[in-house]
Design a protein around this motif. Structure first.
Motif, mmCIF file in Angstrom:
data_model
loop_
_atom_site.group_PDB
_atom_site.id
_atom_site.type_symbol
_atom_site.label_atom_id
_atom_site.label_comp_id
_atom_site.label_asym_id
_atom_site.label_seq_id
_atom_site.Cartn_x
_atom_site.Cartn_y
_atom_site.Cartn_z
ATOM 1 N N ARG A 49 13.625 12.739 -10.978
ATOM 2 C CA ARG A 49 13.779 13.587 -9.798
ATOM 3 C C ARG A 49 13.601 12.773 -8.514
ATOM 4 N NH1 ARG A 49 10.794 19.296 -8.476
ATOM 5 N NH2 ARG A 49 11.723 19.562 -6.426
ATOM 6 N N ALA A 50 12.602 11.880 -8.491
ATOM 7 C CA ALA A 50 12.379 11.035 -7.304
ATOM 8 C C ALA A 50 13.601 10.166 -7.031
ATOM 9 C CB ALA A 50 11.144 10.165 -7.507
ATOM 10 N N LYS A 51 14.197 9.624 -8.081
ATOM 11 C CA LYS A 51 15.404 8.810 -7.915
ATOM 12 C C LYS A 51 16.549 9.660 -7.365
ATOM 13 C CE LYS A 51 18.432 5.577 -10.274
ATOM 14 N NZ LYS A 51 18.726 4.891 -11.539
ATOM 15 N N ALA A 52 16.707 10.856 -7.896
ATOM 16 C CA ALA A 52 17.766 11.762 -7.425
ATOM 17 C C ALA A 52 17.562 12.140 -5.958
ATOM 18 C CB ALA A 52 17.806 13.018 -8.298
ATOM 19 N N ARG A 95 0.837 -1.196 0.000
ATOM 20 C CA ARG A 95 0.000 0.000 0.000
ATOM 21 C C ARG A 95 0.878 1.255 0.000
ATOM 22 N NH1 ARG A 95 -4.554 2.075 1.616
ATOM 23 N NH2 ARG A 95 -5.645 1.219 3.324
ATOM 24 N N ASN A 96 1.927 1.254 0.796
ATOM 25 C CA ASN A 96 2.836 2.399 0.851
ATOM 26 C C ASN A 96 3.545 2.622 -0.477
ATOM 27 O OD1 ASN A 96 2.115 2.978 3.481
ATOM 28 N ND2 ASN A 96 3.784 1.779 4.358
ATOM 29 N N ARG A 97 3.877 1.565 -1.181
ATOM 30 C CA ARG A 97 4.459 1.708 -2.525
ATOM 31 C C ARG A 97 3.462 2.384 -3.452
ATOM 32 N NH1 ARG A 97 5.577 -3.041 -5.414
ATOM 33 N NH2 ARG A 97 7.260 -1.970 -6.465
ATOM 34 N N TRP A 98 2.208 1.943 -3.405
ATOM 35 C CA TRP A 98 1.161 2.521 -4.243
ATOM 36 C C TRP A 98 1.032 4.013 -3.960
ATOM 37 C CZ3 TRP A 98 -3.832 -0.959 -4.446
ATOM 38 C CH2 TRP A 98 -3.500 -2.239 -4.872
ATOM 39 N N LEU A 99 1.008 4.356 -2.680
ATOM 40 C CA LEU A 99 0.813 5.762 -2.311
ATOM 41 C C LEU A 99 2.016 6.628 -2.679
ATOM 42 C CD1 LEU A 99 -1.107 5.343 1.062
ATOM 43 C CD2 LEU A 99 -2.029 5.760 -1.246
ATOM 44 N N ARG A 100 3.226 6.069 -2.584
ATOM 45 C CA ARG A 100 4.401 6.833 -3.049
ATOM 46 C C ARG A 100 4.281 7.115 -4.537
ATOM 47 N NH1 ARG A 100 7.528 3.049 -0.402
ATOM 48 N NH2 ARG A 100 8.802 2.605 -2.231
ATOM 49 N N ALA A 101 3.867 6.128 -5.294
ATOM 50 C CA ALA A 101 3.709 6.322 -6.741
ATOM 51 C C ALA A 101 2.666 7.401 -7.033
ATOM 52 C CB ALA A 101 3.329 5.004 -7.411
ATOM 53 N N VAL A 102 1.570 7.390 -6.288
ATOM 54 C CA VAL A 102 0.533 8.414 -6.471
ATOM 55 C C VAL A 102 1.104 9.799 -6.221
ATOM 56 C CG1 VAL A 102 -1.571 9.384 -5.452
ATOM 57 C CG2 VAL A 102 -1.469 6.972 -5.981
ATOM 58 N N TRP A 103 1.820 9.965 -5.123
ATOM 59 C CA TRP A 103 2.369 11.274 -4.776
ATOM 60 C C TRP A 103 3.405 11.740 -5.794
ATOM 61 C CZ3 TRP A 103 0.106 14.539 -1.746
ATOM 62 C CH2 TRP A 103 -0.723 14.080 -0.725
ATOM 63 N N LEU A 104 4.169 10.814 -6.351
ATOM 64 C CA LEU A 104 5.271 11.181 -7.234
ATOM 65 C C LEU A 104 4.880 11.348 -8.703
ATOM 66 C CD1 LEU A 104 7.966 8.736 -5.796
ATOM 67 C CD2 LEU A 104 7.895 11.235 -5.514
ATOM 68 N N HIS A 105 3.838 10.666 -9.165
ATOM 69 C CA HIS A 105 3.615 10.546 -10.609
ATOM 70 C C HIS A 105 3.391 11.868 -11.327
ATOM 71 C CE1 HIS A 105 -0.768 10.761 -9.988
ATOM 72 N NE2 HIS A 105 -0.899 10.811 -11.305
#
Length: 158
Positions: A58-61, A15-25
């Motif tokens: 940018r997220a990776k950086a 779930r936390n992975r999903w939410l990180r993707a939502v915030w970052l996309h």
């Protein structure tokens, strides 16, 4: 995506992975052309499609290390055959988000169905996105047609 995770009984780590993707996309959705070029200079195609690759770079950086989350963010507008679940969920959520103006009833129905028919809804969303791209006369990016082909090839026999 949070509601889907609840209905589907998704473990907190996923779930936390999903939410990180939502915030970052869409982190760079409204970025200037110069900023998009800075973060996604090697991305071919239309400038409108660079916000995903730019947001992932940018997220990776800034320290995001999860390859699945980064791939979800990078390809959320076009699709990727190699996605894990976070990419597939983000792809659908991005298309089905309630704030979009077009086909609100049809998209709401797909969103309602998603937790119980992930594969079917994913395929329908991909078909709608691909159909729109074709009708718009756009060049179909290589990841998009590989993604579509992976969905068709994995379809259960009738």
């Amino acid at each position: 995506m949070s509601e889907w995770a609840d209905v589907m009984g998704i473990h907190d780590n996923e779930r936390n992975r999903w939410l990180r993707a939502v915030w970052l996309h869409d982190a760079l959705r409204d970025a200037s052309p110069g900023e998009l070029e800075e973060w996604a200079s090697s991305t071919p195609g239309a400038l409108e499609l660079r916000h995903g690759p730019a947001s992932a770079a940018r997220a990776k950086a800034e320290g995001e290390l999860d390859r699945g989350v980064l791939d979800a963010v990078r390809y959320h507008s076009v699709g990727l055959a190699e996605w894990d679940m976070v990419g597939r969920v983000l792809y659908c959520a991005d298309y089905l988000e309630p704030g979009r103006e077009f086909d609100q009833d049809g998209r709401a129905e797909l969103a309602r169905r998603f937790p119980n028919d992930v594969r079917g809804v994913l395929r329908e969303v991909a078909q709608r996105r691909l159909q729109h791209a074709i009708e718009s006369g756009w060049v179909i990016p290589e990841p998009t047609y590989r993604f579509w082909n992976s969905l068709v090839a994995s379809r259960p026999a009738s």
